[in-house]
Design a protein around this motif. Sequence first.
Motif, mmCIF file in Angstrom:
data_model
loop_
_atom_site.group_PDB
_atom_site.id
_atom_site.type_symbol
_atom_site.label_atom_id
_atom_site.label_comp_id
_atom_site.label_asym_id
_atom_site.label_seq_id
_atom_site.Cartn_x
_atom_site.Cartn_y
_atom_site.Cartn_z
ATOM 1 N N GLN A 15 -10.494 16.013 12.914
ATOM 2 C CA GLN A 15 -10.259 14.900 11.994
ATOM 3 C C GLN A 15 -11.556 14.150 11.697
ATOM 4 O O GLN A 15 -11.690 12.968 12.001
ATOM 5 C CB GLN A 15 -9.230 13.935 12.578
ATOM 6 C CG GLN A 15 -7.890 14.626 12.845
ATOM 7 C CD GLN A 15 -6.813 13.659 13.241
ATOM 8 O OE1 GLN A 15 -7.047 12.790 14.068
ATOM 9 N NE2 GLN A 15 -5.650 13.799 12.650
ATOM 10 N N TRP A 17 -12.730 12.922 9.189
ATOM 11 C CA TRP A 17 -12.708 11.799 8.261
ATOM 12 C C TRP A 17 -12.369 10.499 8.956
ATOM 13 O O TRP A 17 -12.551 9.435 8.417
ATOM 14 C CB TRP A 17 -11.679 12.079 7.161
ATOM 15 C CG TRP A 17 -10.297 12.278 7.692
ATOM 16 C CD1 TRP A 17 -9.395 11.303 7.975
ATOM 17 C CD2 TRP A 17 -9.692 13.510 8.015
ATOM 18 N NE1 TRP A 17 -8.255 11.864 8.464
ATOM 19 C CE2 TRP A 17 -8.403 13.232 8.499
ATOM 20 C CE3 TRP A 17 -10.107 14.845 7.956
ATOM 21 C CZ2 TRP A 17 -7.521 14.217 8.923
ATOM 22 C CZ3 TRP A 17 -9.221 15.816 8.369
ATOM 23 C CH2 TRP A 17 -7.946 15.512 8.848
ATOM 24 N N LYS A 18 -11.838 10.611 10.198
ATOM 25 C CA LYS A 18 -11.449 9.383 10.901
ATOM 26 C C LYS A 18 -12.679 8.619 11.356
ATOM 27 O O LYS A 18 -13.682 9.206 11.745
ATOM 28 C CB LYS A 18 -10.582 9.737 12.121
ATOM 29 C CG LYS A 18 -9.194 10.163 11.729
ATOM 30 C CD LYS A 18 -8.150 9.409 12.545
ATOM 31 C CE LYS A 18 -6.799 9.510 11.904
ATOM 32 N NZ LYS A 18 -5.749 9.874 12.860
ATOM 33 N N ASN A 79 -14.210 4.321 -2.360
ATOM 34 C CA ASN A 79 -13.226 4.346 -1.292
ATOM 35 C C ASN A 79 -13.339 3.098 -0.434
ATOM 36 O O ASN A 79 -12.339 2.458 -0.090
ATOM 37 C CB ASN A 79 -13.431 5.596 -0.435
ATOM 38 C CG ASN A 79 -12.416 5.682 0.676
ATOM 39 O OD1 ASN A 79 -11.222 5.623 0.421
ATOM 40 N ND2 ASN A 79 -12.891 5.805 1.896
ATOM 41 N N VAL B 205 -0.933 14.863 -0.535
ATOM 42 C CA VAL B 205 -1.944 13.938 -0.017
ATOM 43 C C VAL B 205 -2.876 14.695 0.931
ATOM 44 O O VAL B 205 -4.102 14.594 0.840
ATOM 45 C CB VAL B 205 -1.274 12.754 0.706
ATOM 46 C CG1 VAL B 205 -2.327 11.807 1.261
ATOM 47 C CG2 VAL B 205 -0.347 12.020 -0.236
ATOM 48 N N ASP B 206 -2.265 15.496 1.853
ATOM 49 C CA ASP B 206 -3.082 16.266 2.800
ATOM 50 C C ASP B 206 -3.998 17.218 2.066
ATOM 51 O O ASP B 206 -5.158 17.405 2.438
ATOM 52 C CB ASP B 206 -2.171 17.042 3.760
ATOM 53 C CG ASP B 206 -1.423 16.107 4.696
ATOM 54 O OD1 ASP B 206 -1.794 14.924 4.743
ATOM 55 O OD2 ASP B 206 -0.459 16.559 5.345
ATOM 56 N N ARG B 209 -6.933 15.445 0.767
ATOM 57 C CA ARG B 209 -7.884 15.143 1.841
ATOM 58 C C ARG B 209 -8.614 16.412 2.269
ATOM 59 O O ARG B 209 -9.808 16.376 2.583
ATOM 60 C CB ARG B 209 -7.159 14.534 3.053
ATOM 61 C CG ARG B 209 -6.421 13.236 2.780
ATOM 62 C CD ARG B 209 -7.326 12.156 2.247
ATOM 63 N NE ARG B 209 -8.361 11.764 3.172
ATOM 64 C CZ ARG B 209 -8.206 10.826 4.106
ATOM 65 N NH1 ARG B 209 -7.070 10.191 4.209
ATOM 66 N NH2 ARG B 209 -9.195 10.509 4.904
ATOM 67 N N GLY B 213 -11.393 14.908 -0.425
ATOM 68 C CA GLY B 213 -11.198 13.620 -1.071
ATOM 69 C C GLY B 213 -11.107 12.503 -0.052
ATOM 70 O O GLY B 213 -10.612 12.689 1.059
ATOM 71 N N GLU B 214 -11.602 11.347 -0.434
ATOM 72 C CA GLU B 214 -11.456 10.176 0.433
ATOM 73 C C GLU B 214 -10.029 9.669 0.320
ATOM 74 O O GLU B 214 -9.285 10.074 -0.572
ATOM 75 C CB GLU B 214 -12.432 9.076 -0.016
ATOM 76 C CG GLU B 214 -13.889 9.436 0.169
ATOM 77 C CD GLU B 214 -14.344 9.181 1.593
ATOM 78 O OE1 GLU B 214 -13.482 8.899 2.448
ATOM 79 O OE2 GLU B 214 -15.567 9.256 1.844
ATOM 80 N N ARG B 215 -9.665 8.734 1.183
ATOM 81 C CA ARG B 215 -8.316 8.181 1.144
ATOM 82 C C ARG B 215 -8.007 7.588 -0.231
ATOM 83 O O ARG B 215 -6.953 7.792 -0.801
ATOM 84 C CB ARG B 215 -8.170 7.120 2.229
ATOM 85 C CG ARG B 215 -6.814 6.490 2.248
ATOM 86 C CD ARG B 215 -6.444 6.040 3.619
ATOM 87 N NE ARG B 215 -7.518 5.292 4.263
ATOM 88 C CZ ARG B 215 -7.400 4.777 5.484
ATOM 89 N NH1 ARG B 215 -6.296 4.919 6.152
ATOM 90 N NH2 ARG B 215 -8.394 4.111 6.018
ATOM 91 N N SER B 217 -9.331 8.373 -3.109
ATOM 92 C CA SER B 217 -9.170 9.402 -4.138
ATOM 93 C C SER B 217 -7.751 9.934 -4.113
ATOM 94 O O SER B 217 -7.138 10.143 -5.160
ATOM 95 C CB SER B 217 -10.137 10.553 -3.892
ATOM 96 O OG SER B 217 -11.421 10.048 -3.606
ATOM 97 N N ALA B 218 -7.214 10.172 -2.894
ATOM 98 C CA ALA B 218 -5.844 10.665 -2.779
ATOM 99 C C ALA B 218 -4.861 9.647 -3.361
ATOM 100 O O ALA B 218 -3.925 10.001 -4.083
ATOM 101 C CB ALA B 218 -5.516 10.945 -1.316
#
Lengths: 353, 321
Positions: A15, A17-18, A79, B205-206, B209, B213-215, B217-218
């Motif tokens: 993960q 991105w976390k 973002n 959404v997944d 990602r 994509g960033e959160r 963008s989703a």
Amino acid sequence: MTAVTTQPSAVRPLQPWKLTTAQRFSRFATVIAVVAVAALLVLVSPLAGLAGIALVAIPLQVAVSVARSGRHGSVAARNDVATSLIGSAFLILMAPWLSILYTVVRRGYEAISWNFLTDDMRVTAPDAELGTGGIAHAIVGTGVMVLVATAVSVPLGILSGVYITEIRGRFTKLVRFIVQAMSGVPSIVAGLFIYSTLVIYNKSYSGFAGALALAVLMIPTVARTAEEVLKLVPEELRFAGYALGSTQASNVFRIVLPTVRSGLVTSAILGVARVAGETAPLLMTAQIFLATKGNPFDGPLASLPIVTFSFFQNGADNAVTRAWGTSMVLLVLISLLFALARAVSADRRRSRR
Amino acid sequence: MAVAVEQREVVTKKPRVDKVLHGVVTSGALASLVILGSIAGFLLYRGFEIFSDMGFGFITGSTWEGAGAEGEVTKYGIAPMLVGSLVLSLIAVAVALPLSVGTALFVEFYAPPGLRRVLVSVLDLAAAIPSVIYGLWGLFVLRPLAIGWAKSLNEYLGWFPLFRVDATFFDGSPFIGGLVLAVMISPIITSVSREVFSQTPPELVDGARALGGERWSAIRHIVLPFGRSGVIGGAMLGLGRALGETVAIYLVVSIVFKINLQMLFTGSGNIASMIALKFGEASPYEVKALLASGFVLFIVTLIVNLIATAIVNGSVRKASK
């Protein structure tokens, strides 16, 4: 077939991105710093109060976000800015609700005493010393009206739900449509409706009229929630009932309704919570009465919201404090109803397992 | 060898209890229809005299004068309150919508699961806070603050037509009333939006990602387009509630019977608050006028709610496909 022997190794998804703990901490610290800087700026500028701080802090936080994430490209910056704005929207919206809770408690607790809950205003002026008189008449009145409203609306609401999920007749769409249309009826219109029928006909305000106005507002809430829980009854249970030769009537009364009993109780509680605080419809149906009484057919009847309203209209300091005290009782009552609804439905979930 | 299969006709005769059950349940379910019909019917019937006396002037007129002395003209027209209802509700939705959508996104996509559950209950509870409490809070807490905000808006942004006033009286303005309504309707808009957002297929959404994509963008490219009609429907439901709000407006806004389009300037009102204000000491004829106003309010909110319901249902159906 061979048994699967390979154990999934303890691979945890990365993960990537976390945010790491360090990043989380640094973001949190940034927010604190931004708010502190904003507060300092507000102190030395003509801006004032929380609104002023928000006005400075939010653009500042956005600027910090751009500066922090900009080096990772415009997508990352956008973002980060979105995160800042969404967080701000959440905080801005929470502020008034917290403020309401705080205000009701801070201004209301002074009025609360044992006497306040057990005495009425029969011989007490609204602006008399705190500690004399009380709102027992309003508590009893609201209780009586809510009981009558429940007795009228819960059967009708549940029947609507049963119609949609069990009978499934040709009016299904119509019933659903009507329930949704009814949930949008403004509360004052429900009051005017009962006024234009029952009150004009009887030439008298009454607790019963108030209860009917509340029932009109309660039916859609009960009907919707009842439909939702009835939908959860597994179709197999119905088939099993029919396979054993039961009629639809005994299927409904012995299988379907008992299965969702607690869900139906929840629907009634949510309906009560929805109407217990209604003021406008009671203005023109139940009005107010200063002594404690429980007979809904015997003229005007007090209720918590109307008593709050009338205390406030008196304008004197003690009366306004009483208004806040009554609000506090009302708010506690509604919160308890919600907690009860939650407990009942949690119970259901546990018993299903 | 052909066997003559005798087609046996299967007949299920409904037992009598089931007929009774059908009758009872159907009539119970249709009771709502009768109630809704009689609300419209009785308000129209009691207010009919007004509609026939005033004609279209009841909607377009802007005076509300009962017969005082003998021979004085009686005129009832609800235009200022109709316009006021719209102005107040539009301010409320304009303020509440962006904040509610932001909060719904926060609750659904940013808050940790434990906090999310708490927040969902908080939203339910906030939607059930009685309007008299919103009104008292608006009067004692929000109003003094909002008057200050209105002054600053007028001082620094007064060149903008929306913030212009003819005279510097800021108390009891549509702005303040609209803010209180915004606080009242935001739980509804937030709940509906959150509900629709939560139905976004998680694989989409997944997937976004997974493509890097960033959160945001989703959310921007998947969640928001997916939930758009639900959000619009939620806003319409909020608009419906704002249009019919009585006590909070009665307490916070100075009810003035004049069309006021300057949102920072004193004086406004909506139909519901006018009914509550005039009801206490109305003559029998005036009561008819109030019932007629109630009919107009009923029709307006009914239309708004039906549109809202159609939009929300459309989006939920799309989601469940």
